[in-house]
Design an enzyme around this catalytic site. Structure first.
Site, mmCIF file in Angstrom:
data_model
loop_
_atom_site.group_PDB
_atom_site.id
_atom_site.type_symbol
_atom_site.label_atom_id
_atom_site.label_comp_id
_atom_site.label_asym_id
_atom_site.label_seq_id
_atom_site.Cartn_x
_atom_site.Cartn_y
_atom_site.Cartn_z
ATOM 1 N N ASP A 85 0.753 -0.991 -0.026
ATOM 2 C CA ASP A 85 -0.405 -0.086 0.143
ATOM 3 C C ASP A 85 0.635 1.341 -0.116
ATOM 4 O O ASP A 85 1.915 1.678 1.175
ATOM 5 C CB ASP A 85 -1.014 0.016 0.931
ATOM 6 C CG ASP A 85 -1.901 -1.283 1.203
ATOM 7 O OD1 ASP A 85 -2.730 -1.104 0.278
ATOM 8 O OD2 ASP A 85 -2.337 -1.683 1.981
ATOM 9 N N ASP A 139 -9.693 -6.152 0.131
ATOM 10 C CA ASP A 139 -8.694 -5.521 0.506
ATOM 11 C C ASP A 139 -9.244 -4.724 1.720
ATOM 12 O O ASP A 139 -10.071 -3.720 1.573
ATOM 13 C CB ASP A 139 -8.181 -4.857 -0.598
ATOM 14 C CG ASP A 139 -6.932 -3.871 0.166
ATOM 15 O OD1 ASP A 139 -6.150 -4.591 1.652
ATOM 16 O OD2 ASP A 139 -5.853 -2.546 -0.462
HETATM 17 C C1 DX5 Z 1 -5.846 -0.662 3.824
HETATM 18 C C2 DX5 Z 1 -5.116 -1.319 3.349
HETATM 19 C C3 DX5 Z 1 -5.008 -2.662 3.386
HETATM 20 C C4 DX5 Z 1 -4.509 -3.099 4.490
HETATM 21 C C5 DX5 Z 1 -5.104 -4.377 4.636
HETATM 22 O O1 DX5 Z 1 -5.986 1.063 3.360
HETATM 23 O O2 DX5 Z 1 -5.399 -0.914 1.459
HETATM 24 O O3 DX5 Z 1 -4.460 -3.522 2.410
HETATM 25 O O4 DX5 Z 1 -3.339 -3.414 4.654
HETATM 26 O O5 DX5 Z 1 -5.004 -4.825 6.455
HETATM 27 P P1 DX5 Z 1 -6.498 -5.386 6.973
HETATM 28 O O6 DX5 Z 1 -6.519 -6.868 6.423
HETATM 29 O O7 DX5 Z 1 -5.581 -5.113 8.390
HETATM 30 O O8 DX5 Z 1 -7.434 -4.356 7.043
HETATM 31 ZN ZN ZN Z 2 -4.422 -1.867 -0.217
#
Ligand code: DX5
Ligand code: ZN
Length: 217
Positions: free
Chosen positions: A35, A172
């Site tokens: 990210d 996601d």
């Molecule tokens: C949040 C990101 C995600 C995040 C997901 O804005 O785009 O990729 O890392 O993490 P979890 O699975 O912990 O919600």
């Molecule tokens: Zn993401």
């Protein structure tokens, strides 16, 4: 339809990203979700192209799935392509000529993704479905790992899968094993997991369990 889990390094140790990536490699996951945040599109800052390039040198066979959470992604396609991204997603809510930016991602030889936030109408994605490899559906507000999955997102997966049976659908944000299963049943085939991957007692088993979910698609 093959299911892929993409652990998100956002939930790893930012003072030792190589170690976090190593845990992903050892788990048998084939993708790494990265990210990239600008402190404007989302209220958080993360990784620049240099971080991605340094990780890429030791990525082995990992597929780098780079998610740009940027207000102005246009100037960052080439730097992240050169850094070692295999797929680059931009947000439909970003500024600039979205179609042109998607075309630029293709021109630099990378796979192309379009992402959208939980409150964005699904119709905004329709013009791009046929020119991308992947649609990224946010399952939680973007910016931070460890948030709760928004249940109404499940319906969006279903609608998208009905519109297109070939495009990869990646979900996601806020996904644990139970939500992964529900997303897959509705037609998702790429599952991003941040916190639930890095908290898993047995990461290998965690990956195998989700990737062996049966999909009717
Ligand atoms: C949040 C990101 C995600 C995040 C997901 O804005 O785009 O990729 O890392 O993490 P979890 O699975 O912990 O919600
Ligand atoms: Zn993401």
């Amino acid at each position: 339809m093959e299911i892929t889990v993409a652990p998100s390094i956002l939930a790893g140790n930012h003072a030792n990203l190589l170690e976090s990536m190593g845990r992903v490699i050892v788990s048998g996951a084939r993708w790494l979700h990265i990210d990239v945040m600008d402190g404007h599109f989302v209220p958080n800052l993360t990784f620049g192209p240099q971080v991605v390039a340094d990780l890429a040198r030791q990525k082995q066979k990992l597929f780098f799935d780079v998610h740009l959470l940027l207000t102005h992604p246009e100037n960052f396609i080439e730097p992240f392509a050169k850094a070692g991204a295999d797929l680059i997603s931009i947000h439909v809510e970003a500024h600039g000529d979205i179609e042109k930016i998607l075309t630029n991602i293709r021109k630099v030889g990378k796979q192309v993704g379009i992402a959208f936030n939980p409150e964005t109408a699904i119709e905004k994605i329709f013009p791009y479905i046929d020119i991308v490899d992947l649609v990224l559906i946010m399952g939680a507000q973007p910016g931070f790992s460890g948030q709760k999955f928004i249940d109404s997102v499940l319906q969006k997966i279903e609608i998208l899968r009905q519109c297109n049976s070939f495009v990869r659908i990646e979900v996601d944000g806020g996904i644990n094993e139970a939500y992964a299963c529900q997303c897959i049943q509705r037609g998702a085939n790429v599952i991003v997991t941040g916190m639930s991957f890095f908290m898993a007692q047995n990461p290998k088993q965690f990956i195998q369990q989700i990737e062996s979910e049966k999909s009717i698609f």
